[in-house]
Design a protein around this motif. Sequence first.
Motif, short mmCIF file in Angstrom:
data_model
loop_
_atom_site.label_atom_id
_atom_site.label_comp_id
_atom_site.label_asym_id
_atom_site.label_seq_id
_atom_site.Cartn_x
_atom_site.Cartn_y
_atom_site.Cartn_z
N SER A 1 0.85 -1.19 0.00
CA SER A 1 0.00 0.00 0.00
C SER A 1 0.88 1.23 0.00
O SER A 1 1.67 1.45 0.93
CB SER A 1 -0.91 0.00 1.24
N GLU A 2 0.77 2.06 -1.04
CA GLU A 2 1.64 3.23 -1.20
C GLU A 2 0.96 4.24 -2.13
O GLU A 2 0.55 3.89 -3.23
CB GLU A 2 2.98 2.79 -1.79
N PRO A 3 0.84 5.51 -1.72
CA PRO A 3 0.16 6.49 -2.55
C PRO A 3 0.94 6.97 -3.77
O PRO A 3 0.33 7.42 -4.74
CB PRO A 3 -0.10 7.65 -1.58
N LEU B 1 -5.19 6.09 -1.51
CA LEU B 1 -6.01 7.28 -1.71
C LEU B 1 -7.23 6.99 -2.57
O LEU B 1 -8.19 7.77 -2.57
CB LEU B 1 -5.17 8.39 -2.36
N SER B 2 -7.21 5.86 -3.27
CA SER B 2 -8.35 5.53 -4.14
C SER B 2 -8.99 4.18 -3.79
O SER B 2 -10.12 3.92 -4.17
CB SER B 2 -7.90 5.51 -5.60
N PRO C 1 -7.12 -0.27 1.40
CA PRO C 1 -6.20 -1.42 1.37
C PRO C 1 -6.68 -2.57 2.24
O PRO C 1 -6.43 -3.74 1.91
CB PRO C 1 -4.89 -0.84 1.87
N VAL C 2 -7.37 -2.29 3.35
CA VAL C 2 -7.85 -3.37 4.23
C VAL C 2 -8.90 -4.20 3.49
O VAL C 2 -8.85 -5.44 3.50
CB VAL C 2 -8.42 -2.79 5.54
N GLU C 3 -9.84 -3.53 2.85
CA GLU C 3 -10.87 -4.26 2.10
C GLU C 3 -10.25 -5.07 0.97
O GLU C 3 -10.64 -6.23 0.74
CB GLU C 3 -11.91 -3.28 1.56
N ARG C 4 -9.30 -4.48 0.25
CA ARG C 4 -8.68 -5.18 -0.87
C ARG C 4 -7.92 -6.41 -0.37
O ARG C 4 -8.04 -7.51 -0.95
CB ARG C 4 -7.73 -4.23 -1.60
N ILE C 5 -7.14 -6.25 0.68
CA ILE C 5 -6.35 -7.37 1.20
C ILE C 5 -7.24 -8.48 1.73
O ILE C 5 -7.04 -9.67 1.44
CB ILE C 5 -5.37 -6.87 2.28
N LYS C 6 -8.28 -8.13 2.47
CA LYS C 6 -9.15 -9.15 3.05
C LYS C 6 -10.00 -9.84 2.00
O LYS C 6 -10.41 -11.00 2.19
CB LYS C 6 -10.03 -8.52 4.13
#
Length: 356
Positions: free
Chosen positions: A202-204, A224-225, A228-233
């Motif tokens: 995760s990096e902007p 920012l878009s 990351p928590v939702e994407r990873i899970k």
Amino acid sequence: MKAAVYYGPEDVRVEDVSADEVGPADVRIDVAWCGICGTDLHEYLGGPIFVPDEPHPRTGKTLPLTLGHEFTGTIAEVGTDVERLSVGDRVVVEPNIPCGECYYCEEGRYNLCENAAAIGLQTDTGGFAENAVVPEQQVHELPDEVSLKDGALVEPLAVGLHAVRRADISPGDTAAVFGAGPIGLTVVHAAQSAGVKRLFVSEPQTVRREKAAQLGADVTIDPLSTDPVERIKSETPGGVDAAFEYAGVDPSFNAAVKSTRRGGTVTVGAVFEEETSTDLKEIVTTERTVLGSQTYAYPPLSFRSEFDAVIQSLAADEVDTDAFVSATIDLDDIVAEGFEAIDDPENGHVKVLVSP
């Protein structure tokens, strides 16, 4: 000689300073390259943090002082008691000098020394200078296969290696790195080398996400878009086995915690300029583990340290050093093209190396 001297926040001056004398157990190094560390940037923007604003208990030094601790060079002079090193040797400096007397030093946990002194932060010498005088015990020879330029990456790569070892990652684990600055990218490299089967970053900043992918990240996320928590899970069974926090801000730390599975591990190695807070239920009720990671394991010159392990990896051509270095500059340009350029996200800098 010329040196970059730190006077306080946003006040680094390239000026003439007196060269230090070489003591019996010291060596003088003509500096070839010195990397601008995230720690240096934090000092420039919001310090003093590690730089003492009153006399350091061991060295007696206080600002103003010469910065720079990720450096390589060639030995130009040796003290009368030095036997292991010779003039002309190509070397890299291990900057953290343990006291050797406190409880942690006696236990062999030198990176936790209560009275450590860091070259380029708490001493009268630093790598952002034409030459530097350091104790012989802090110096490692570079094999012929490792260039002086690549050698300037040894110190940050050792930091990333230590963090991954702290997390006790096993081949087949999943991991996430929050913050893909210079140290975050060394964690990406170390985690990939440790055999993680799926690695999220995760990096902007776009350039840094691209660098992370170049180093082996499977999924890069712009926080920012995309959450990351939702994407990873959504792509793991409840979260990753291990998360690493290297952004140094409250939202990133909490995202790192929430991105791990129950029983997972969060390793924190960033420098936080401000206090952070978290909901402890996210740790207590899930039995997540939060670890700190401080520099790397040694003592100096054990030849089994993480510093030496990185040197061996560089010699074996196991590190894509081009993925880390985004610019090389002269010492005179260290403020405008170094600190200020790195702080501007539009530049997309990762590691800037300075040649005195």
